[in-house]
Design an enzyme around this catalytic site. Sequence first.
Site, mmCIF file in Angstrom:
data_model
loop_
_atom_site.group_PDB
_atom_site.id
_atom_site.type_symbol
_atom_site.label_atom_id
_atom_site.label_comp_id
_atom_site.label_asym_id
_atom_site.label_seq_id
_atom_site.Cartn_x
_atom_site.Cartn_y
_atom_site.Cartn_z
ATOM 1 N N ASP A 67 0.817 -1.215 0.000
ATOM 2 C CA ASP A 67 0.000 0.000 0.000
ATOM 3 C C ASP A 67 0.849 1.263 0.000
ATOM 4 O OD1 ASP A 67 0.996 -0.403 2.547
ATOM 5 O OD2 ASP A 67 -0.941 -0.537 3.529
ATOM 6 N N HIS A 138 -7.074 -4.386 10.297
ATOM 7 C CA HIS A 138 -6.864 -4.084 8.876
ATOM 8 C C HIS A 138 -5.575 -4.725 8.387
ATOM 9 C CE1 HIS A 138 -4.641 -0.108 9.967
ATOM 10 N NE2 HIS A 138 -3.760 -0.848 9.327
ATOM 11 N N GLU A 143 -9.583 -1.688 5.481
ATOM 12 C CA GLU A 143 -10.150 -1.343 6.777
ATOM 13 C C GLU A 143 -11.449 -2.124 7.017
ATOM 14 O OE1 GLU A 143 -8.603 0.401 8.919
ATOM 15 O OE2 GLU A 143 -8.052 2.401 8.240
HETATM 16 C C1 GLP Z 1 -0.367 0.583 8.608
HETATM 17 C C2 GLP Z 1 -0.072 -0.282 7.384
HETATM 18 C C3 GLP Z 1 -0.266 -1.742 7.663
HETATM 19 C C4 GLP Z 1 0.367 -2.115 8.967
HETATM 20 C C5 GLP Z 1 -0.318 -1.365 10.084
HETATM 21 C C6 GLP Z 1 0.180 -1.733 11.472
HETATM 22 O O1 GLP Z 1 -1.656 1.068 8.684
HETATM 23 N N1 GLP Z 1 -0.831 0.091 6.236
HETATM 24 O O2 GLP Z 1 0.305 -2.479 6.576
HETATM 25 O O3 GLP Z 1 0.263 -3.493 9.178
HETATM 26 O O4 GLP Z 1 -0.095 0.006 9.860
HETATM 27 O O5 GLP Z 1 1.276 -0.953 11.823
HETATM 28 P P1 GLP Z 1 2.289 -1.267 12.970
HETATM 29 O O6 GLP Z 1 3.119 -2.398 12.504
HETATM 30 O O7 GLP Z 1 3.094 -0.011 13.118
HETATM 31 O O8 GLP Z 1 1.489 -1.607 14.182
#
Ligand code: GLP
Length: 240
Positions: A67, A138, A143
Site C-alpha cells: 500500500d 486491517h 479497513e
Molecule cells: C499501517 C499499514 C499496515 C500495517 C499497520 C500496522 O496502517 N498500512 O500495513 O500493518 O499500519 O502498523 P504497525 O506495525 O506499526 O502496528
Amino acid sequence: MKFIVCENYEEMSKAGAKIIADLLKSKPKCVLGLATGSTPVGMYEELRRMNKAGEITFKDVTTYNLDEYYPLAPDHDQSYRYFMNHNLFDHVDIDKSRTHVPNGLAEDPAAEGAAYDKAVEDAGNVDIQVLGVGQNGHIGFNEPEDALYVGTHLTSLTDNTIEANSRFFASKADVPTKAITMGMGTIMKARKILVLASGKNKHYVIENMLNDRITCHIPSTLLKTHPDVIVICDRAAFEG
Ligand code: GLP
C-alpha cells in the site's frame, strides 16, 4: 493457519527473516510482497544483516508493496516508498527497478490499482506476502467494512488508523486520509502469507484470528480461508 509464538519482538523478527531467507535460498528469482509499519522493521534489519554477511542475496528478487498513502509523493519521509528504501532497499543488493510500491500520486487511482494487480500477476504472483495487522484487524489498508474489495483500490482510512499512524507525522491533521492498497483478492493470491504481530495492542486481532469465524469487520480473519498462512507473534500479542 499456523501460529508461532515467540518470547519477544526480536525473536519474532528473526523467525520472520528466516522464512524469507529460506525462500531466497530455494528460489532466488522469487516475488516478495512487502509490508510497512513498525512491526516488520526488525525483520528488515535482520535481512539487511544476513545480506551484508553474504548469507542471502536479493539480486534477482522482485517486490510488490501492499500500500501507499494517497496523495503522497514517494520522496515524502512518511511515504511507504521512502520507508522501504530506508529500511531495506537502500541497504541490500536489490535491483531497485524491480521494487514496486503503489503510486501515491497516481492521477487515476482506479487505473493504477488495475495496473498494479496486472503487474503482480505478470510477475507470476507473490511467493510470500508479509503482513502486519492494524489494531482493528486491517491488513494493508483494507479497513473494517461491510464489504471488502478484491483488487488494488483507493480507500479511506478510519479514524482509528489515522490516530494510530499519527505518531509518525507532525500532527494528526498531516496524516493522509486515503491510501491505495492491494485488495483482499490480491493478498490472497500469494502462495504463502507471513503475518507478524507484536505487543498487547494486537491481542484483539490475534484472538479473533484464532477462533473459527471470519468477518469483514476484522479483515485479518479472512486469512483463515488461505491454505498457507503462518502467524508469528510475540507472547504479548498472543496472551494479551
Ligand atoms: C499501517 C499499514 C499496515 C500495517 C499497520 C500496522 O496502517 N498500512 O500495513 O500493518 O499500519 O502498523 P504497525 O506495525 O506499526 O502496528
